[in-house]
Design a protein around this motif. Structure first.
Motif, PDB file in Angstrom:
ATOM      1  N   ASP A 111      18.705 -41.088  -3.583  1.00  0.00           N
ATOM      2  CA  ASP A 111      18.952 -39.521  -3.794  1.00  0.00           C
ATOM      3  C   ASP A 111      19.653 -38.655  -2.785  1.00  0.00           C
ATOM      4  OD1 ASP A 111      17.149 -39.848  -5.740  1.00  0.00           O
ATOM      5  OD2 ASP A 111      15.203 -40.699  -4.451  1.00  0.00           O
ATOM      6  N   TYR A 112      19.124 -38.633  -1.645  1.00  0.00           N
ATOM      7  CA  TYR A 112      19.473 -38.504  -0.145  1.00  0.00           C
ATOM      8  C   TYR A 112      21.421 -37.994  -0.781  1.00  0.00           C
ATOM      9  CZ  TYR A 112      15.391 -37.194   2.217  1.00  0.00           C
ATOM     10  OH  TYR A 112      14.121 -37.443   2.336  1.00  0.00           O
ATOM     11  N   ASP A 113      21.454 -39.014  -0.763  1.00  0.00           N
ATOM     12  CA  ASP A 113      22.958 -39.519  -0.073  1.00  0.00           C
ATOM     13  C   ASP A 113      23.913 -39.026  -2.142  1.00  0.00           C
ATOM     14  OD1 ASP A 113      23.333 -40.757   2.046  1.00  0.00           O
ATOM     15  OD2 ASP A 113      22.833 -43.341   0.753  1.00  0.00           O
ATOM     16  N   TRP A 114      23.059 -39.009  -2.704  1.00  0.00           N
ATOM     17  CA  TRP A 114      23.996 -38.525  -4.137  1.00  0.00           C
ATOM     18  C   TRP A 114      24.024 -36.478  -3.675  1.00  0.00           C
ATOM     19  CZ3 TRP A 114      21.839 -36.722  -9.256  1.00  0.00           C
ATOM     20  CH2 TRP A 114      22.542 -36.490 -10.202  1.00  0.00           C
ATOM     21  N   ILE A 115      22.770 -35.965  -3.497  1.00  0.00           N
ATOM     22  CA  ILE A 115      22.578 -35.019  -3.502  1.00  0.00           C
ATOM     23  C   ILE A 115      22.785 -33.711  -2.589  1.00  0.00           C
ATOM     24  CG2 ILE A 115      20.877 -32.548  -4.499  1.00  0.00           C
ATOM     25  CD1 ILE A 115      19.459 -34.629  -5.071  1.00  0.00           C
ATOM     26  N   MET A 116      23.266 -34.150  -1.452  1.00  0.00           N
ATOM     27  CA  MET A 116      23.678 -33.894  -0.106  1.00  0.00           C
ATOM     28  C   MET A 116      24.822 -34.335  -0.415  1.00  0.00           C
ATOM     29  SD  MET A 116      21.824 -33.149   1.532  1.00  0.00           S
ATOM     30  CE  MET A 116      22.394 -32.128   3.120  1.00  0.00           C
ATOM     31  N   GLY A 117      25.873 -35.283  -0.374  1.00  0.00           N
ATOM     32  CA  GLY A 117      27.167 -36.172  -0.862  1.00  0.00           C
ATOM     33  C   GLY A 117      27.975 -34.628  -1.680  1.00  0.00           C
ATOM     34  N   VAL A 118      27.497 -33.815  -2.853  1.00  0.00           N
ATOM     35  CA  VAL A 118      27.910 -33.404  -4.061  1.00  0.00           C
ATOM     36  C   VAL A 118      27.754 -32.240  -3.290  1.00  0.00           C
ATOM     37  CG1 VAL A 118      27.952 -32.509  -6.490  1.00  0.00           C
ATOM     38  CG2 VAL A 118      26.821 -34.655  -5.618  1.00  0.00           C
ATOM     39  N   ASN A 119      26.839 -31.438  -2.822  1.00  0.00           N
ATOM     40  CA  ASN A 119      26.205 -29.882  -2.550  1.00  0.00           C
ATOM     41  C   ASN A 119      26.719 -29.769  -1.411  1.00  0.00           C
ATOM     42  OD1 ASN A 119      25.147 -30.366  -5.266  1.00  0.00           O
ATOM     43  ND2 ASN A 119      22.726 -29.621  -4.228  1.00  0.00           N
ATOM     44  N   PHE A 120      26.715 -30.767  -0.488  1.00  0.00           N
ATOM     45  CA  PHE A 120      27.138 -29.984   0.915  1.00  0.00           C
ATOM     46  C   PHE A 120      27.752 -30.929   1.372  1.00  0.00           C
ATOM     47  CE2 PHE A 120      27.449 -30.853   5.859  1.00  0.00           C
ATOM     48  CZ  PHE A 120      26.939 -29.913   5.928  1.00  0.00           C
ATOM     49  N   GLY A 121      28.134 -31.897   0.940  1.00  0.00           N
ATOM     50  CA  GLY A 121      30.000 -32.879   1.498  1.00  0.00           C
ATOM     51  C   GLY A 121      30.872 -32.118   0.783  1.00  0.00           C
ATOM     52  N   GLY A 122      30.437 -31.649  -1.122  1.00  0.00           N
ATOM     53  CA  GLY A 122      31.699 -31.182  -1.800  1.00  0.00           C
ATOM     54  C   GLY A 122      32.269 -29.683  -1.074  1.00  0.00           C
TER      55      GLY A 122
END
Length: 309
Positions: A111-122
């Motif tokens: 959950d953390y890796d997906w949401i943070m990966g897109v919204n911040f990592g993107g």
């Protein structure tokens, strides 16, 4: 129409998540104001609908770039494609994101890796890939990061989403000082309820992040949640407000007027939390140096560590 009224005429903008929702609203508002565009997308049907809109308006078709914003190698290739097509790129709008909710105390690593990966990592990937090219361009340039009112207003079902938007807020507010010496504007956008299908993000979860700690959401419950978005602002209106804020070189662009009570409550809570005591002269001096450095950075001066002591 004169360039004074269309100051972005002929500028090249790259927008992520740009064939639906707020991203499409931004793309349409930009196109109506003379931008040339490169748009990232995931879904071919959404791309086709966007192509039809540009055709109906008689506008130059954008460069369409299929992109998962978490894919750093592909993002770097897309940045090259944009420059190959247009010669320069002047504006980056980091918009792509996912809206996924659930109780934070039950969240998994996925959950953390997906949401943070897109919204911040993107956002990070967009900056690393595009900023060197924007710095190399000439004339009016700008970076706009689209966060959310969640960057100010946390909620019990939105812990990770809120964390991602707080992160985008902090990054953008700091980045503004770094870009000023290069003559590049920088804006944080925090939209609120907008008429989009963002509520369907939970149905598009990648298999690589399948191990969720959240209980599966019933389709009927999710659809009921989606009815709230029908009351939202038109994405094109949001896009116009973003463009106006960029034109006025505003560091913070708020698109919705209904959050005055929230900000008043936040301000009151912060002020009440400050200790009622005198600070020593040494600490007061350091904080004043920080304030002075921030104002100097806004004027375009580069700030070094020794400016803060």
């Amino acid at each position: 129409m004169s360039n004074e009224r269309r100051p972005w005429e002929g500028r090249v903008a790259f927008i992520t998540g740009a064939v639906t929702g707020i991203g499409l609203g931004v793309a349409q508002a930009f196109a109506d104001n003379g931008f040339r565009l490169a748009l990232s997308y995931r879904n071919e049907d959404d791309r086709a609908l966007t192509e039809r809109w540009f055709e109906s308006k008689g506008y130059e078709q954008p460069l369409y770039c299929k992109l998962d914003v978490t894919d750093r190698a592909r993002f770097a290739d897309v940045a090259d494609e944009v420059v190959d097509r247009f010669g320069e790129v002047h504006v980056l709008v980091n918009n792509a994101g996912v809206s996924v909710f659930g109780p934070t105390d039950e969240a998994s690593y996925d959950d953390y890796d997906w949401i943070m990966g897109v919204n911040f990592g993107g956002v990070v990937n967009g900056l690393v890939s595009l900023l060197p090219k924007i710095k190399a361009a000439r004339g009016r340039r700008h970076v706009t990061n689209v966060a959310s009112m969640a960057a100010f207003l946390p909620g019990p079902q939105a812990g990770i989403y809120t964390a991602s938007k707080f992160a985008v807020r902090g990054l953008t507010e700091s980045l503004r000082y770094n870009l000023a010496p290069h003559g590049i504007g920088c804006s944080l956008v925090c939209p609120a309820l907008t008429r989009t299908n963002a509520w369907t993000s939970a149905l598009k979860r990648p298999d690589s992040f399948a191990e969720s700690g959240f209980s599966p959401v019933e389709q009927a419950e999710l659809e009921q949640f989606g009815t709230a978005f029908e009351e939202g602002m038109d994405p094109y209106v949001v896009g116009q407000k973003i463009l106006n804020g960029m034109t006025e070189q505003r560091g913070l662009i708020l698109t919705h007027p209904e959050h005055g009570p929230d900000f008043e409550e936040i301000h009151a809570a912060i002020m009440a939390a400050l200790p009622d005591e005198e600070a020593p002269p040494g600490r007061l001096k350091i904080e004043q140096l920080r304030r002075d450095a921030m104002k100097a950075a806004e004027r375009g001066l580069k700030i070094r560590l020794d400016d803060l002591t």
